[in-house]
Design a protein around this motif. Structure first.
Motif, short mmCIF file in Angstrom:
data_model
loop_
_atom_site.label_atom_id
_atom_site.label_comp_id
_atom_site.label_asym_id
_atom_site.label_seq_id
_atom_site.Cartn_x
_atom_site.Cartn_y
_atom_site.Cartn_z
N CYS A 75 69.21 62.44 63.11
CA CYS A 75 68.03 62.65 61.99
C CYS A 75 68.29 62.19 61.26
O CYS A 75 67.35 61.43 60.73
CB CYS A 75 68.01 64.36 62.27
SG CYS A 75 67.60 65.22 63.22
N ALA A 76 69.32 61.86 60.20
CA ALA A 76 69.68 61.73 58.85
C ALA A 76 68.93 59.62 59.31
O ALA A 76 68.71 59.20 58.17
CB ALA A 76 70.56 61.01 58.03
N VAL A 77 69.57 59.12 60.31
CA VAL A 77 69.83 57.85 60.51
C VAL A 77 68.03 57.46 60.84
O VAL A 77 67.38 56.31 60.45
CB VAL A 77 70.79 57.84 61.83
CG1 VAL A 77 69.65 56.21 62.26
CG2 VAL A 77 71.93 57.20 61.25
N ASN A 78 67.58 58.43 61.10
CA ASN A 78 65.76 57.94 61.65
C ASN A 78 65.16 58.45 60.37
O ASN A 78 64.13 57.53 60.15
CB ASN A 78 65.58 59.35 62.74
CG ASN A 78 66.20 59.49 64.34
OD1 ASN A 78 66.21 57.55 64.58
ND2 ASN A 78 65.73 59.69 64.87
N VAL A 79 65.32 59.04 59.25
CA VAL A 79 64.82 59.40 57.97
C VAL A 79 65.16 58.18 57.77
O VAL A 79 64.66 57.45 56.71
CB VAL A 79 65.73 60.59 58.12
CG1 VAL A 79 64.50 60.62 56.81
CG2 VAL A 79 64.41 61.65 58.02
N MET A 80 66.27 57.36 57.45
CA MET A 80 66.51 56.43 56.29
C MET A 80 65.70 55.55 57.07
O MET A 80 65.19 54.27 56.55
CB MET A 80 68.35 56.13 56.14
CG MET A 80 68.36 57.34 55.67
SD MET A 80 68.13 58.11 54.23
CE MET A 80 68.20 56.45 53.47
N ASP A 84 63.37 53.07 55.07
CA ASP A 84 63.50 51.60 54.96
C ASP A 84 62.52 50.94 55.16
O ASP A 84 62.22 49.53 54.58
CB ASP A 84 64.91 51.20 55.87
CG ASP A 84 66.23 51.63 54.86
OD1 ASP A 84 65.89 51.57 53.32
OD2 ASP A 84 66.75 51.58 55.93
N ARG A 85 61.38 51.31 55.87
CA ARG A 85 59.98 50.12 56.27
C ARG A 85 59.07 50.65 55.47
O ARG A 85 58.44 49.80 54.84
CB ARG A 85 59.61 50.98 57.70
CG ARG A 85 60.40 50.43 58.96
CD ARG A 85 59.36 51.12 60.26
NE ARG A 85 59.94 52.05 60.94
CZ ARG A 85 60.14 52.91 61.32
NH1 ARG A 85 58.52 53.35 61.70
NH2 ARG A 85 59.96 53.76 61.84
N ALA A 90 64.61 48.59 49.59
CA ALA A 90 65.87 49.17 48.59
C ALA A 90 67.15 48.72 49.65
O ALA A 90 66.52 47.79 50.35
CB ALA A 90 65.35 50.38 49.00
N GLY A 91 68.08 48.74 48.78
CA GLY A 91 69.55 48.38 49.70
C GLY A 91 69.74 48.66 50.43
O GLY A 91 69.03 50.07 50.99
N PRO A 92 71.00 48.31 50.79
CA PRO A 92 71.04 49.37 52.21
C PRO A 92 71.99 50.41 51.83
O PRO A 92 72.41 50.97 51.34
CB PRO A 92 72.16 48.15 53.20
CG PRO A 92 72.90 47.18 51.97
CD PRO A 92 71.09 47.16 50.80
N SER A 102 74.34 56.16 49.93
CA SER A 102 74.22 56.39 48.23
C SER A 102 73.51 54.27 48.54
O SER A 102 73.88 53.72 49.98
CB SER A 102 74.87 56.38 47.29
OG SER A 102 76.17 55.29 48.38
N SER A 103 72.63 54.04 47.63
CA SER A 103 72.54 52.71 47.37
C SER A 103 73.30 51.75 47.36
O SER A 103 73.74 51.93 46.38
CB SER A 103 70.73 52.36 47.10
OG SER A 103 69.50 53.05 48.44
#
Length: 104
Positions: A75-80, A84-85, A90-92, A102-103
């Motif tokens: 879920c967190a990966v999908n939100v991120m 990012d889109r 924003a940085g990685p 964190s960025s």
């Protein structure tokens, strides 16, 4: 004491997944605090002193939590990915020593 501690730990992990699915930061903070408290309490349990049934319950809970954590992380990966889109400047994103995003 044994089974109840592990049940609270599992309930907190389930609450984290629910919060992650709904992208509810406040609920995630509450669930994370509850999980931390349950984990501290569970770490104090002497597994060797538990009955065989309680020990098996603890193992089962640990397996369930592992699966819940994988789902929560997804879920967190999908939100991120969505963030990012929306915010391409924003940085990685990375995870810090305490497991928080964190960025760079």
């Amino acid at each position: 004491m044994g089974k109840a501690v592990f049940d609270r730990w599992l309930a907190a992990a389930e609450a984290q997944l629910i919060a992650a699915r709904s992208v509810d930061a406040a609920a995630m903070n509450v669930a994370t605090r509850a999980r931390q408290e349950a984990q501290i309490e569970a770490s104090r349990v002497q597994l060797a002193a538990l009955s065989p049934a309680a020990r098996e319950h603890a193992v089962d809970v640990a397996r369930q939590i592992r699966q819940l954590d994988l789902r929560t992380r997804t879920c967190a990966v999908n939100v991120m990915a969505v963030i990012d889109r929306v915010l391409p400047d924003a940085g990685p994103r990375t995870y810090g020593r305490r497991g928080q995003l964190s960025s760079l």
